[in-house]
Design an enzyme around this catalytic site. Sequence first.
Site, short mmCIF file in Angstrom:
data_model
loop_
_atom_site.label_atom_id
_atom_site.label_comp_id
_atom_site.label_asym_id
_atom_site.label_seq_id
_atom_site.Cartn_x
_atom_site.Cartn_y
_atom_site.Cartn_z
N SER A 115 79.31 47.81 -30.31
CA SER A 115 77.99 48.42 -30.15
C SER A 115 77.29 47.85 -28.93
O SER A 115 77.72 46.85 -28.36
CB SER A 115 77.15 48.16 -31.39
OG SER A 115 76.82 46.77 -31.42
N LYS A 116 76.19 48.50 -28.59
CA LYS A 116 75.39 48.06 -27.46
C LYS A 116 74.90 46.64 -27.71
O LYS A 116 74.83 45.80 -26.82
CB LYS A 116 74.22 49.04 -27.34
CG LYS A 116 73.33 48.76 -26.17
CD LYS A 116 72.27 49.84 -26.04
CE LYS A 116 71.10 49.26 -25.26
NZ LYS A 116 69.84 49.88 -25.54
N ARG A 117 74.56 46.39 -28.98
CA ARG A 117 74.06 45.06 -29.36
C ARG A 117 75.09 43.97 -29.09
O ARG A 117 74.74 42.86 -28.65
CB ARG A 117 73.66 45.11 -30.84
CG ARG A 117 73.04 43.85 -31.39
CD ARG A 117 71.56 43.93 -31.71
NE ARG A 117 71.16 45.08 -32.50
CZ ARG A 117 71.29 45.16 -33.82
NH1 ARG A 117 71.87 44.19 -34.50
NH2 ARG A 117 70.84 46.21 -34.46
N GLU B 65 74.85 43.06 -25.54
CA GLU B 65 73.64 42.27 -25.26
C GLU B 65 73.81 40.83 -25.72
O GLU B 65 73.44 39.88 -25.04
CB GLU B 65 72.43 42.90 -25.95
CG GLU B 65 71.91 44.11 -25.21
CD GLU B 65 71.06 45.01 -26.08
OE1 GLU B 65 70.72 44.63 -27.22
OE2 GLU B 65 70.74 46.12 -25.61
#
Length: 505
Positions: free
Chosen positions: A269-271, A274
């Site tokens: 995921s994008k998370r 990050e």
Amino acid sequence: MHDVIFEEKKMKVRVRFAPSPTGALHIGGLRTALYNYLFAKKMGGAFVVRIEDTDRNRMVEGAERYIMEALRWSGLHPDESPEHEGAFGPYRQSERELVYQKYIAELINKGKAYFAFDTPEDLAKIRSEYEQEKKTFKYGTHNRIGFRNSLTLSSEATEKLKATVPYVIRLKIEKGAPVKVIDGVRGLIQVDREEIDDKILVKADNMPTYHFANVVDDHLMKITHVIRGEEWLPSLPLHQLIYDAFGWDAPQFMHLPLILKPEGKGKLSKRDGEKMGFPVFPLAWEESEGFKERGFLPEALMNYLALLGWNPGTEEEIMNMEKLKEVFDAERIQKGGAKFDFEKARWINHKFLASEEEKSVLKRFPEFFECFPSDWSEKKKKALYGLLKDRLFLLEDFKIESQTFLKDPTAYDLKVLDKIRKHNPKVIVDQFIGYVHQEIPPADWKLNIQGWNQTAGFPFGVIMQTLRLALVGSLTGPDLFKICELLGKEITLRRLEKFYKHLNS
Ligand code: GLU
């Protein structure tokens, strides 16, 4: 994927990438586009891009532009798309409303689809009743008789309701043998008809659902192979039933494995990006940097993504697009999810950077070379990049690696300093200062220092460490004599003298 129908009809391969512009293109989507592209090119076919934007509530401003730009940057040039008109347009679903109206009418006339008038509240109520009994609600063969639809109401009542209340159009799934579909990656898939909803084909706002528009368009655009993410596998039996309802041959399907988190559990995921400091988008999107901004060459990212769920069956790992087109074989797409591995992506990028010509990199990616002083010649820039390129994993590393050349050291590695101090390093520094004054080219320093050291008797390592500390401040960096050459006489001298003074203090 060498299906009989396909072989016999000798159809031209046509694949499509069908993103919904609901946000940036994630690398999972980009990998889907890449596999479609490679498959098409390998088979001498066409790569079509279709924008699936019928769900107006989920549309995101700028997303379509982003997707097209990301494909361009990646080198995945469509043969047909909203920007490359072909014989099967329009390639944006929102512009195909009349087409869907025509085909939904066909299904209704054939008795394969029906109008349903149940309100969202009616459905929510019944759904919660099912949930209380720990069952999943499906509107279908076994219970549609209990609802308000054109199968249960008279045609007069149906017409009246159509004029006054919002309605949807559903697929009429007939009772019968289980639905069987072959997926090129997963093999045979078989599902009981009771397990499938009488899915909505046209919504109350008169827009087609994804399932309906997708099937109609794949048919009309003469798509031969549907290659898409595994999240669509559960929809496959439903899609097969829509093809059957029309009496159309379905294309062949390949559902690609998920891209997993680096540790292996769950979808990337994008998370995750990050949290762990890696990009998940090809280009920057909102506040997230993309692979491009971090200094990936697009061809390196394509190479990495190609290997994320597929392998060529050889040990070969570094492949440019031409090579990938040649060796891509859809039969080698793996079933299991593929763990995202940023280190591997960096390593591949490193290999591409090392083999790319200096001149071309400076020209293609000027944004990474803004740190050069304005009075540097092209030749000098090229020389510095050439000196550092073996040390780069990402183009963004250049900024850090080049610091050595652009700024005199402000501190010296204390551990190394302590070690060399025992050997009277000032004598060594003095010797090098002499070479600069005598204008001995740095390429000859090594030989000179070796000659001198036959009587001076320093451990050779200490000599080199002293010089490196003076010039760079630590033991890192490329070939020392090349560094001197690039720095030029004046700066080399300045750094040697500064270090000499430091040794005095
Ligand atoms: N519009 C769908 C998506 O964005 C495409 C699925 C498909 O390829 O059929 O995922």
